[in-house]
Design a protein around this motif. Structure first.
Motif, PDB file in Angstrom:
ATOM      1  N   TYR A 145       1.052  -1.217   0.089  1.00  0.00           N
ATOM      2  CA  TYR A 145       0.130  -0.062  -0.129  1.00  0.00           C
ATOM      3  C   TYR A 145       0.611   1.257  -0.209  1.00  0.00           C
ATOM      4  O   TYR A 145       2.090   1.039   0.216  1.00  0.00           O
ATOM      5  CB  TYR A 145      -0.898  -0.160   1.261  1.00  0.00           C
ATOM      6  N   ILE A 146       0.351   2.416  -0.368  1.00  0.00           N
ATOM      7  CA  ILE A 146       1.225   3.731  -0.333  1.00  0.00           C
ATOM      8  C   ILE A 146       1.184   4.120   1.099  1.00  0.00           C
ATOM      9  O   ILE A 146       0.238   4.724   1.562  1.00  0.00           O
ATOM     10  CB  ILE A 146       0.371   4.708  -1.424  1.00  0.00           C
ATOM     11  N   SER A 147       2.289   4.348   1.767  1.00  0.00           N
ATOM     12  CA  SER A 147       2.423   4.748   2.857  1.00  0.00           C
ATOM     13  C   SER A 147       2.531   6.500   2.810  1.00  0.00           C
ATOM     14  O   SER A 147       2.055   7.094   3.981  1.00  0.00           O
ATOM     15  CB  SER A 147       3.624   4.217   3.900  1.00  0.00           C
ATOM     16  N   GLU A 148       3.168   7.060   1.653  1.00  0.00           N
ATOM     17  CA  GLU A 148       3.215   8.330   1.731  1.00  0.00           C
ATOM     18  C   GLU A 148       3.338   8.648   0.375  1.00  0.00           C
ATOM     19  O   GLU A 148       3.877   8.088  -0.556  1.00  0.00           O
ATOM     20  CB  GLU A 148       4.403   8.887   2.549  1.00  0.00           C
ATOM     21  N   ALA A 149       2.984   9.902   0.252  1.00  0.00           N
ATOM     22  CA  ALA A 149       3.097  10.648  -1.294  1.00  0.00           C
ATOM     23  C   ALA A 149       3.890  11.839  -1.324  1.00  0.00           C
ATOM     24  O   ALA A 149       3.044  12.794  -0.601  1.00  0.00           O
ATOM     25  CB  ALA A 149       1.848  10.620  -2.186  1.00  0.00           C
TER      26      ALA A 149
END
Length: 292
Positions: free
Chosen positions: A234-238
């Protein structure tokens, strides 16, 4: 992707960093290496002391000319995939400001504090216009072209010191920017512009979530099976960081309201001695590369 013309450099770099323990889908790996001339690099992302991403930014982008550009991250030992996209711009003014004409002049901050700042000056024939919003808030727009005139910096300044910049910024859109650019007239004028540099850091996770992109950031609902069969991705940060520097020579950077064109009543002076908005725009496409 690099574009260079008469001293102007526009460079886009993309790289996908994947932890050595992640098994990528062969189809995704092939597509990723073709996407926007990007590179796919395997590294030890679980080591929080790894410097591979920063090394790529400072050596692969603009031949290392962004030595001061650092990308802070809250990455952890759980990081598995990191996508880094960078945009670099460097150019000279079509007509340079003379260093001899620069002087310390007053600048009023949004808080009302007056400071003496290095201010550039020259007299030139530029594209210029005066506008007003539907609420009758007047403002000026001036275009300062870079060498080759394929890119320009547009400066937007409220006409009255009492007008908050936010009242003009709220009307910014692709449509209004195009309207302004097409409505400017050639005018000989005095231009006063502070020498400035800006660094901005943005948490895109908040912005993307507000646009409805939420599942990708949720460890439970995220589905990246197209990237890897592992069900824990999953994307933890952008994050996004931008830097820009404007000097006498040029710029170095590393983002339905009615508008009425007003008649000029006198030879104008564009004096950016209070908060203003700027954006770098490509002439043939109308694309805005940087805004601040």
């Amino acid at each position: 992707v690099t574009g260079s013309s008469q001293g102007t450099v526009v460079q886009l770099g993309c790289s996908l960093f994947v932890d050595a323990g992640v098994q990528l889908s062969p189809d995704f790996a092939e597509r990723a290496t073709r996407w926007a001339n990007s590179s796919l690099l395997q590294t030890n992302l679980t080591d929080t002391n790894t410097t591979h991403i920063q090394e790529w930014i400072t050596t692969d982008l603009a031949d290392g000319d962004v030595r001061g550009m650092t990308l802070e991250s809250t990455g952890s030992s759980l990081s598995q995939v990191t996508l880094v996209s960078t945009l670099y711009f460097r150019s000279m003014w079509q007509k340079k400001f003379s260093l001899m004409d620069s002087q310390m002049l007053p600048f009023t901050t949004p808080e009302g504090l007056t400071l003496k700042v290095p201010t550039m000056h020259h007299t030139a024939e530029v594209n210029y216009g005066q506008f007003q919003t539907a609420a009758l808030e007047a403002f000026s727009v001036v275009e300062l072209p870079y060498l080759g005139e394929k890119l320009s910096m547009f400066l937007v300044l409220p006409s009255h010191k009492r007008t908050p910049l936010s009242q003009i910024e709220s009307h910014l859109s692709a449509k209004t920017i195009t309207l302004w650019a097409n409505s400017l007239k050639r005018t000989k004028m005095d231009i006063f512009l502070p020498r400035f540099g800006i660094q901005s850091f943005f948490d895109l996770k908040t912005a993307l979530s507000a646009l409805g992109i939420r599942d990708a950031f949720d460890p439970i609902t995220a589905n990246f099976k197209g990237i890897s069969e592992q069900d824990s991705l999953y994307i933890s940060e952008a994050i996004h960081k931008a830097e820009i520097e404007v000097t006498e020579d040029g710029t170095k950077a590393s983002g339905a309201t009615a508008m009425v064109l007003l008649k000029r009543s006198r030879t104008p002076i564009f004096k950016a001695d209070r908060p203003f908005t700027f954006f770098l725009r490509q002439a043939n496409t109308g694309s805005v590369l940087f805004i601040g």
